[in-house]
Design a protein around this motif. Structure first.
Motif, PDB file in Angstrom:
ATOM      1  N   ALA A   1      -5.928   2.885  10.470  1.00 23.29           N
ATOM      2  CA  ALA A   1      -5.218   2.286   9.342  1.00 23.29           C
ATOM      3  C   ALA A   1      -5.588   2.957   8.024  1.00 23.29           C
ATOM      4  CB  ALA A   1      -5.518   0.790   9.273  1.00 23.29           C
ATOM      5  N   ALA A   2      -6.889   3.220   7.823  1.00 21.58           N
ATOM      6  CA  ALA A   2      -7.329   3.845   6.574  1.00 21.58           C
ATOM      7  C   ALA A   2      -6.726   5.241   6.416  1.00 21.58           C
ATOM      8  CB  ALA A   2      -8.855   3.907   6.532  1.00 21.58           C
TER       9      ALA A   2
ATOM     10  N   GLY B   1     -13.701  -1.458  20.671  1.00 25.11           N
ATOM     11  CA  GLY B   1     -12.908  -0.280  20.343  1.00 25.11           C
ATOM     12  C   GLY B   1     -11.890  -0.519  19.253  1.00 25.11           C
ATOM     13  N   ILE B   2     -11.445  -1.756  19.090  1.00 29.64           N
ATOM     14  CA  ILE B   2     -10.499  -2.046  18.016  1.00 29.64           C
ATOM     15  C   ILE B   2     -11.158  -1.800  16.662  1.00 29.64           C
ATOM     16  CG2 ILE B   2      -9.159  -3.873  16.896  1.00 29.64           C
ATOM     17  CD1 ILE B   2      -7.890  -2.928  19.455  1.00 29.64           C
ATOM     18  N   TYR B   3     -12.403  -2.246  16.517  1.00 26.60           N
ATOM     19  CA  TYR B   3     -13.112  -2.005  15.258  1.00 26.60           C
ATOM     20  C   TYR B   3     -13.397  -0.522  15.070  1.00 26.60           C
ATOM     21  CZ  TYR B   3     -16.539  -2.526  11.503  1.00 26.60           C
ATOM     22  OH  TYR B   3     -17.205  -2.445  10.303  1.00 26.60           O
ATOM     23  N   MET B   4     -13.758   0.154  16.141  1.00 28.12           N
ATOM     24  CA  MET B   4     -14.118   1.563  16.039  1.00 28.12           C
ATOM     25  C   MET B   4     -12.915   2.442  15.722  1.00 28.12           C
ATOM     26  SD  MET B   4     -17.168   0.914  16.583  1.00 28.12           S
ATOM     27  CE  MET B   4     -18.116  -0.379  17.378  1.00 28.12           C
ATOM     28  N   GLY B   5     -11.772   2.148  16.353  1.00 23.69           N
ATOM     29  CA  GLY B   5     -10.625   3.025  16.201  1.00 23.69           C
ATOM     30  C   GLY B   5      -9.609   2.610  15.166  1.00 23.69           C
ATOM     31  N   GLU B   6      -9.262   1.322  15.146  1.00 21.25           N
ATOM     32  CA  GLU B   6      -8.100   0.913  14.352  1.00 21.25           C
ATOM     33  C   GLU B   6      -8.351   0.825  12.857  1.00 21.25           C
ATOM     34  OE1 GLU B   6      -6.336   1.806  17.122  1.00 21.25           O
ATOM     35  OE2 GLU B   6      -7.792   0.359  17.862  1.00 21.25           O
TER      36      GLU B   6
ATOM     37  N   MET C   1      -3.968   6.467   3.525  1.00 23.34           N
ATOM     38  CA  MET C   1      -4.304   7.527   2.584  1.00 23.34           C
ATOM     39  C   MET C   1      -3.372   8.737   2.704  1.00 23.34           C
ATOM     40  SD  MET C   1      -6.137   8.856   0.154  1.00 23.34           S
ATOM     41  CE  MET C   1      -7.662   7.943  -0.046  1.00 23.34           C
ATOM     42  N   PHE C   2      -3.017   9.106   3.936  1.00 24.95           N
ATOM     43  CA  PHE C   2      -2.344  10.387   4.132  1.00 24.95           C
ATOM     44  C   PHE C   2      -0.932  10.285   4.705  1.00 24.95           C
ATOM     45  CE2 PHE C   2      -6.968  11.288   4.800  1.00 24.95           C
ATOM     46  CZ  PHE C   2      -7.173  11.985   3.615  1.00 24.95           C
ATOM     47  N   GLN C   3      -0.579   9.154   5.332  1.00 25.65           N
ATOM     48  CA  GLN C   3       0.724   9.054   5.994  1.00 25.65           C
ATOM     49  C   GLN C   3       1.303   7.644   5.804  1.00 25.65           C
ATOM     50  OE1 GLN C   3      -0.002   9.955  10.131  1.00 25.65           O
ATOM     51  NE2 GLN C   3      -0.414  12.120   9.754  1.00 25.65           N
ATOM     52  N   SER C   4       1.325   7.187   4.581  1.00 26.13           N
ATOM     53  CA  SER C   4       1.656   5.782   4.333  1.00 26.13           C
ATOM     54  C   SER C   4       3.045   5.386   4.818  1.00 26.13           C
ATOM     55  CB  SER C   4       1.516   5.472   2.837  1.00 26.13           C
ATOM     56  OG  SER C   4       2.395   6.280   2.070  1.00 26.13           O
ATOM     57  N   HIS C   5       3.947   6.352   4.995  1.00 24.10           N
ATOM     58  CA  HIS C   5       5.309   6.036   5.445  1.00 24.10           C
ATOM     59  C   HIS C   5       5.487   6.272   6.945  1.00 24.10           C
ATOM     60  CE1 HIS C   5       6.548   5.403   1.330  1.00 24.10           C
ATOM     61  NE2 HIS C   5       6.114   6.611   0.992  1.00 24.10           N
ATOM     62  N   ASN C   6       4.393   6.489   7.642  1.00 23.39           N
ATOM     63  CA  ASN C   6       4.452   6.735   9.081  1.00 23.39           C
ATOM     64  C   ASN C   6       4.570   5.400   9.815  1.00 23.39           C
ATOM     65  OD1 ASN C   6       4.057   7.404  11.779  1.00 23.39           O
ATOM     66  ND2 ASN C   6       2.409   8.862  11.362  1.00 23.39           N
ATOM     67  N   GLN C   7       5.777   4.926   9.986  1.00 21.77           N
ATOM     68  CA  GLN C   7       6.000   3.611  10.580  1.00 21.77           C
ATOM     69  C   GLN C   7       5.533   3.552  12.028  1.00 21.77           C
ATOM     70  OE1 GLN C   7       7.008   0.899   8.738  1.00 21.77           O
ATOM     71  NE2 GLN C   7       6.676   2.422   7.125  1.00 21.77           N
ATOM     72  N   SER C   8       5.642   4.662  12.751  1.00 19.36           N
ATOM     73  CA  SER C   8       5.195   4.651  14.149  1.00 19.36           C
ATOM     74  C   SER C   8       3.689   4.460  14.238  1.00 19.36           C
ATOM     75  CB  SER C   8       5.625   5.935  14.867  1.00 19.36           C
ATOM     76  OG  SER C   8       4.999   7.072  14.283  1.00 19.36           O
ATOM     77  N   ALA C   9       2.955   4.967  13.258  1.00 17.79           N
ATOM     78  CA  ALA C   9       1.502   4.763  13.243  1.00 17.79           C
ATOM     79  C   ALA C   9       1.174   3.299  12.998  1.00 17.79           C
ATOM     80  CB  ALA C   9       0.851   5.640  12.183  1.00 17.79           C
ATOM     81  N   TRP C  10       1.848   2.691  12.018  1.00 15.41           N
ATOM     82  CA  TRP C  10       1.629   1.262  11.765  1.00 15.41           C
ATOM     83  C   TRP C  10       2.023   0.433  12.988  1.00 15.41           C
ATOM     84  CZ3 TRP C  10      -1.644   0.998   8.207  1.00 15.41           C
ATOM     85  CH2 TRP C  10      -1.529   1.673   6.982  1.00 15.41           C
ATOM     86  N   ASP C  11       3.094   0.839  13.668  1.00 14.74           N
ATOM     87  CA  ASP C  11       3.497   0.142  14.892  1.00 14.74           C
ATOM     88  C   ASP C  11       2.404   0.245  15.951  1.00 14.74           C
ATOM     89  OD1 ASP C  11       5.936  -0.370  13.681  1.00 14.74           O
ATOM     90  OD2 ASP C  11       7.021   1.196  14.776  1.00 14.74           O
ATOM     91  N   ASP C  12       1.827   1.431  16.078  1.00 13.81           N
ATOM     92  CA  ASP C  12       0.809   1.653  17.098  1.00 13.81           C
ATOM     93  C   ASP C  12      -0.463   0.861  16.804  1.00 13.81           C
ATOM     94  OD1 ASP C  12      -0.231   2.789  19.421  1.00 13.81           O
ATOM     95  OD2 ASP C  12      -0.959   4.583  18.390  1.00 13.81           O
ATOM     96  N   ILE C  13      -0.837   0.809  15.545  1.00 14.45           N
ATOM     97  CA  ILE C  13      -2.014   0.021  15.148  1.00 14.45           C
ATOM     98  C   ILE C  13      -1.800  -1.444  15.521  1.00 14.45           C
ATOM     99  CG2 ILE C  13      -3.314  -0.841  13.152  1.00 14.45           C
ATOM    100  CD1 ILE C  13      -2.690   1.990  11.873  1.00 14.45           C
ATOM    101  N   THR C  14      -0.617  -1.947  15.213  1.00 12.27           N
ATOM    102  CA  THR C  14      -0.290  -3.328  15.578  1.00 12.27           C
ATOM    103  C   THR C  14      -0.354  -3.525  17.081  1.00 12.27           C
ATOM    104  OG1 THR C  14       1.191  -3.461  13.650  1.00 12.27           O
ATOM    105  CG2 THR C  14       1.463  -5.125  15.379  1.00 12.27           C
ATOM    106  N   LEU C  15       0.167  -2.562  17.826  1.00 19.96           N
ATOM    107  CA  LEU C  15       0.162  -2.640  19.288  1.00 19.96           C
ATOM    108  C   LEU C  15      -1.252  -2.761  19.831  1.00 19.96           C
ATOM    109  CD1 LEU C  15       1.851  -2.388  21.952  1.00 19.96           C
ATOM    110  CD2 LEU C  15       1.358   0.072  21.839  1.00 19.96           C
TER     111      LEU C  15
END
Length: 397
Positions: A164-165, A155-160, A169-183
């Motif tokens: 990230a992509a 699922g990490i390959y399928m979702g993350e 592309m669309f929300q590069s300053h969304n720090q909570s999204a980057w945090d969630d991907i890392t999580l």
């Protein structure tokens, strides 16, 4: 001119027949899959389908297009994407966000390469699923709704990678999204890392296929609820996801350092886990050499891709050449044993296990009972990716 073309064709065929290395295994494998009509957004009955296998293949074609400029690859990706879209730009092919499956999201990166409205509409639909997708109490996405509280490496390959992509592309300053991907990566690592070996298994320090946070699955271990075996392709999915996501996640974000640490931990252990007589990896990595176990091709190709991409992009230091050497030897085994010249300009790919799941006991007997598949796209796409990275190596490496 026609005579010259015939002479050149015969010359190429004679070289191939004599066993010479083709100019590009990546292109040969990609062209062969295209000739078979694979990965084009349609199932075997010609109906639209949202398939993670197609997403992996399209990622490989995208890399080839960026390297070669061969528009055939770009056009094939676009055709595959368009075959799935409905006229209003929403996703067809039976996709529904409320099915709560991560697998379909792997086609998502194909929709994030451009901001063209019809593709962004589809990408937005995939992204919206993540806002409502079920999670464990720690925050890990469930692999599927029918597997409550279970996180799988797949699922990490399928979702993350899509997550990230899309964010890039669309929300590069969304720090909570980057945090969630890392999580997602760190939770999976912490809950599945092999910390000791049980009676029947070999210690590798790698990742089990998945875990059940609720500890209710029949296979869940007493400590962290992880599954009992290290399956090569599951670890391959996670390894490729690390290498791909690191190329997307901003280096200034703390998560980049976290993912680097994980990749740098796993890479030498993956290389060391290769069978010393073949230089590739067992299907069930925790039980090397056991009767019915065998060398499996998709996981091997995934490891080669992740190792070489990690080294090439500077994520892994390999001053001694151990990792690159392991990857080169494994790739040579692949072309010697799993690539079959079909004799008509295309090649076949063998030894890819059809499926692997945690739906049952998740034990050795389950994994080795699954059939392998000729030209399975999961294996073909992985071989394209592995060959793509092999072909990026300096000639004197």
């Amino acid at each position: 001119m026609i005579l010259l073309g015939i002479i050149l064709l015969l010359w190429v065929c004679s070289i191939r027949a004599a066993g010479a290395r083709p100019p590009s295994y990546a292109a040969w494998a990609a062209d062969s899959a295209i000739a078979r009509g694979q990965g084009n957004g349609l199932d075997s009955n010609g109906q639209p389908t949202v398939s993670y296998e197609h997403g992996e293949f399209q990622w490989a074609l995208r890399l080839l297009y960026e390297r070669t400029g061969n528009k055939t690859y770009y056009d094939y990706i676009q055709k595959g994407v368009d075959n799935v879209l409905l006229p209003n730009g929403t996703v067809g092919g039976g996709y529904s966000a409320v099915q709560f499956q991560l697998d379909p999201l792997r086609v998502g990166p194909s929709y994030t390469a451009t901001k063209e409205i019809k593709y962004k509409t589809a990408a937005d639909e995939f992204r919206a699923q993540l806002d409502i997708h079920s999670r464990t109490a720690q925050g890990q996405f469930w692999h599927k709704i029918q597997y409550p509280n279970q996180g799988w490496l797949d699922g990490i390959y399928m979702g993350e990678v899509f997550y990230a992509a899309y964010t890039q592309m669309f929300q590069s300053h969304n720090q909570s999204a980057w945090d969630d991907i890392t999580l997602q990566f760190t939770l999976m690592f912490n809950n599945t890392i092999q910390t000791f070996a049980t009676t029947n298994e070999t210690y590798l320090g790698l990742l089990y296929h998945g875990y059940d946070y609720s500890h209710t699955a029949v296979w869940a271990s007493p400590d962290r609820g992880h599954s009992p075996e290290i399956w090569d392709r599951a670890l391959g999915w996670y390894s490729m996801a690390l290498a791909d996501t690191l190329s997307i996640l901003p280096s200034t974000h703390p998560g980049h350092k976290s993912l680097l640490s994980i990749l740098q931990t796993l890479a030498p252990r993956i290389a060391a886990a290769a069978d010393p007589s073949s230089d590739v990896w067992w299907l069930v990595m925790t039980e090397p050499g056991r009767t019915l176990n065998y060398f499996e091709s998709s996981g091997a190709a995934m490891f080669v891709y992740a190792l070489l991409r990690g080294v090439r992009l500077g994520y892994i230091q390999d001053t001694s050449g151990v990792l690159v050497g392991a990857a080169k030897r494994a790739h040579q085994y692949m072309v010697d044993n799993w690539v079959v010249d079909h004799g008509n300009g295309t090649m076949d790919w063998t030894n890819t296990v059809l499926v692997g799941s945690l739906d049952g006991n998740g034990d050795f007997a389950y994994y080795v009972s699954q059939p392998d598949d000729l030209n399975d796209l999961k294996g073909v796409a992985s071989f394209i990716l592995a060959s793509y990275e092999i072909e990026q190596l300096p000639v004197d490496y």
